[in-house]
Design a protein around this motif. Sequence first.
Motif: not given
Length: 106
Positions: A12-19, A38-47
């Motif tokens: 599960t991930v947490t939506c950065l906009a609504c929580g 461009d995915r190299e060395d990135k950590e994504f946030e989620y919506l």
Amino acid sequence: MWPWSSRRRTTTVTCLACGDEVTRSKAREYDKYGNRWDREDKEFEYLCKSCDRELCHHPRNELEELLVDLEAGERDRTAFLDGYLAAVEERYGPLEERPEERREER
């Protein structure tokens, strides 16, 4: 070889906009730099999907630089928003609605 079902992750991930917490499969990746390919060395946030639909998906050229220049996250909200509106008007012109945008809303 492991069966397909055991390889699926149900994280599960947490939506950065609504929580809200949603399964990863029902979320959209958000890359603050605007280039999720461009995915190299990135950590994504989620919506979550509904918050993602509400976003403007136009390119965000120069946005990160502008936010850094305006010390986003380091100033109080009112001071930041006043500075942001002034900087955007200075760089790109007045922030008024164009006639074609009003017609599309009807």
